[in-house]
Design a protein around this motif. Structure first.
Motif, short mmCIF file in Angstrom:
data_model
loop_
_atom_site.label_atom_id
_atom_site.label_comp_id
_atom_site.label_asym_id
_atom_site.label_seq_id
_atom_site.Cartn_x
_atom_site.Cartn_y
_atom_site.Cartn_z
N LEU A 190 88.78 64.27 -33.86
CA LEU A 190 89.47 65.54 -34.13
C LEU A 190 88.82 66.65 -33.30
O LEU A 190 87.68 66.50 -32.84
CB LEU A 190 89.33 65.90 -35.62
N SER A 191 89.55 67.77 -33.15
CA SER A 191 88.99 68.89 -32.40
C SER A 191 87.71 69.40 -33.07
O SER A 191 87.66 69.55 -34.29
CB SER A 191 90.00 70.02 -32.34
N LEU A 192 86.70 69.65 -32.26
CA LEU A 192 85.44 70.17 -32.81
C LEU A 192 85.26 71.65 -32.44
O LEU A 192 84.14 72.15 -32.41
CB LEU A 192 84.25 69.36 -32.28
N ASP A 193 86.36 72.33 -32.17
CA ASP A 193 86.30 73.74 -31.78
C ASP A 193 85.82 74.57 -32.98
O ASP A 193 86.59 74.84 -33.92
CB ASP A 193 87.71 74.18 -31.35
N VAL A 194 84.56 74.98 -32.93
CA VAL A 194 83.96 75.63 -34.10
C VAL A 194 84.57 77.00 -34.41
O VAL A 194 84.54 77.45 -35.55
CB VAL A 194 82.42 75.77 -33.96
N LYS A 195 85.16 77.61 -33.38
CA LYS A 195 85.77 78.93 -33.61
C LYS A 195 87.08 78.76 -34.36
O LYS A 195 87.35 79.45 -35.34
CB LYS A 195 85.97 79.67 -32.28
N LYS A 196 87.88 77.82 -33.91
CA LYS A 196 89.17 77.56 -34.60
C LYS A 196 88.91 77.07 -36.02
O LYS A 196 89.65 77.38 -36.94
CB LYS A 196 89.94 76.47 -33.84
N LEU A 197 87.86 76.28 -36.18
CA LEU A 197 87.57 75.68 -37.49
C LEU A 197 86.91 76.67 -38.45
O LEU A 197 86.76 76.36 -39.64
CB LEU A 197 86.68 74.46 -37.32
N ASN A 198 86.48 77.80 -37.93
CA ASN A 198 85.79 78.81 -38.77
C ASN A 198 84.53 78.29 -39.43
O ASN A 198 84.27 78.58 -40.60
CB ASN A 198 86.71 79.32 -39.89
N VAL A 199 83.77 77.47 -38.69
CA VAL A 199 82.55 76.95 -39.31
C VAL A 199 81.31 77.68 -38.79
O VAL A 199 81.28 78.13 -37.64
CB VAL A 199 82.37 75.42 -39.12
N ASP A 200 80.32 77.80 -39.64
CA ASP A 200 79.05 78.42 -39.24
C ASP A 200 78.06 77.37 -38.76
O ASP A 200 77.19 77.64 -37.94
CB ASP A 200 78.42 79.14 -40.44
N MET A 201 78.17 76.16 -39.35
CA MET A 201 77.27 75.06 -38.98
C MET A 201 78.05 73.76 -39.04
O MET A 201 78.93 73.60 -39.89
CB MET A 201 76.08 75.01 -39.95
N MET A 202 77.68 72.84 -38.14
CA MET A 202 78.40 71.57 -38.10
C MET A 202 77.43 70.45 -37.70
O MET A 202 76.65 70.61 -36.77
CB MET A 202 79.54 71.67 -37.08
N SER A 203 77.49 69.33 -38.43
CA SER A 203 76.61 68.18 -38.14
C SER A 203 77.38 67.08 -37.44
O SER A 203 78.50 66.75 -37.82
CB SER A 203 76.08 67.58 -39.45
N LEU A 204 76.72 66.47 -36.44
CA LEU A 204 77.29 65.33 -35.71
C LEU A 204 76.23 64.24 -35.60
O LEU A 204 75.03 64.54 -35.63
CB LEU A 204 77.72 65.74 -34.29
#
Ligand code: PLP
Length: 387
Positions: free
Chosen positions: A187-201
């Motif tokens: 899935l798209s990992l575009d953090v701006k579109k997703l409105n996330v502050d932090m993301m784990s991979l």
């Protein structure tokens, strides 16, 4: 003829791509300097990892300074949740997560609750395993400091409404972390579109090695580190950088997104073939995977049969699947994810996850359908359980 193992457990881990192995090789034996060393061999390694950071940032649509390398998905989850909870506890001690999270998140939140005086609430999911946004909103309190909701579920593949949750969190001034371990490469990992502050991979879910993770952290958020040591990763994650694995995870992420459309089409076709094969040929199956799910995952419960008997019988035919998540297989606890979806105990015990990758073929899926039908019929004949 040598028999090939049919690997349908790609949400547990994946085969490392040969191109990724090749990419890493140089950093074991040629560019092996410590990135903190000032001579050329060290600086070459430094440049390589900074280049990797930029390439990853491009995929996540963020600044390279917002990418941190860790040792795993579990570590990234711990760093984000414990780090933010501990740093901002003067603002409040309430955490929200969901009932279907991976144990890397659930046990972290539970630990903070038991040992450090935090309180937490679990958001319910509907019958499809999708978090209930109204319930989430109702759980928000003045002292809620962080919401952590996964992007795609590891057992069912259910995609969660991350963008909407991000909006809700932003409006309330609450930090939002997402465990995107099962979404990477799908899935798209575009953090701006997703409105996330932090993301784990986590690298090993998208054809990079095990033992390397990424934490995206928006600039301005300041989690307390889990470890203390040197000044690596801007003091957030001390340890000499694992240069070969960092180069590997960057390469694997690039391949996953450069070739996303191609893999998506191929894998989704195989998923649909497996779905049709199961639903048309086998009686008493209950789907645990909703329509809105990642393109590689299918989860079914087979009425009246323990998932483990299916797993071991398929293994005898050289097919690898899992019951619930890989981290709990071996234990006979019912899947907490399927339980949260409101299925009864027996149904939760009978779930099997099939998770595909770009390396699977149509022949493998045909063979799996044939053997699965055989296995289910055989077990049902001798099973003490009534359907
Ligand atoms: N989060 C999810 C959703 C996962 O599926 C996994 C692994 O199964 C993890 C976190 C943990 O990642 P790692 O194995 O890199 O610690």
């Amino acid at each position: 003829m040598e028999k090939k193992f049919i690997y349908l457990d790609n949400n547990a881990t994946t085969k490392v791509d040969d191109i990724v192995v090749k990419e890493m090789q140089k950093y074991f034996t040629e560019v092996y300097g410590n990135p903190s060393s000032l001579y050329d061999l060290g600086q070459e390694a430094r440049e390589a990892i900074e280049n990797a950071r930029q390439r990853i940032a491009k995929i996540l649509n963020c600044d390279a300074s917002e990418i941190y390398f860790t040792g795993s998905g579990t570590e990234s989850d711990n760093l984000a949740i414990k780090g933010v909870a501990r740093r901002y506890q003067n603002k409040g001690k309430h955490i929200i997560t969901s009932a279907i999270e991976h144990h890397a998140v659930l046990n972290t939140v539970e630990y903070l609750g038991k040992k450090e005086g935090f309180e937490y609430s679990l958001v319910k999911v509907n019958n499809d395993g999708i978090v209930d946004l109204d319930h989430l909103k109702s759980l928000i309190r003045d002292d809620t400091i962080i919401i952590s909701i996964m992007y795609a579920n590891n057992e069912t593949g259910a995609i969660q409404p991350i963008e909407e949750i991000g909006k809700i969190a932003k409006e309330k001034g609450i930090y939002f972390h997402t465990d995107a371990v099962q979404a990477a490469g799908k899935l798209s990992l575009d953090v701006k579109k997703l409105n996330v502050d932090m993301m784990s991979l986590s690298g090993h879910k998208f054809h990079a090695p095990k033992g390397v993770g990424i934490l995206y952290k928006r600039n301005g958020i300041n989690p307390i580190p889990l470890f203390h040591g040197g000044h690596h990763e801007k003091n957030l994650r001390p340890s000499t950088e694992n240069v070969p694995y960092i180069m590997g995870i960057a390469k694997a992420l690039e391949i996953a997104y450069d070739e996303l459309e191609e893999h998506k089409e191929k894998i989704y076709k195989l998923k649909m073939m497996l779905k049709e094969g199961i639903e048309k040929n086998i009686e008493g199956v209950i789907s645990n995977t909703p329509e809105n799910s990642v393109f590689n995952t299918l989860n079914y419960s087979f009425k009246g049969i323990e998932g483990e008997s299916i797993l071991f019988s398929l293994n005898d035919f050289g097919i690898g699947v899992s019951t619930g998540s890989a981290c709990t297989s071996g234990s006979l606890e019912p899947s907490h994810v399927i339980m949260a979806m409101g299925r009864d105990h027996a149904i939760c015990h009978s779930s099997i996850r099939f998770s595909l990758s770009k390396y699977n073929t149509e022949d493998e899926i045909k063979y799996t359908i044939e053997k699965l039908k055989e296995v289910i019929e055989r077990i049902r004949k001798i099973s003490p359980y009534k359907q």
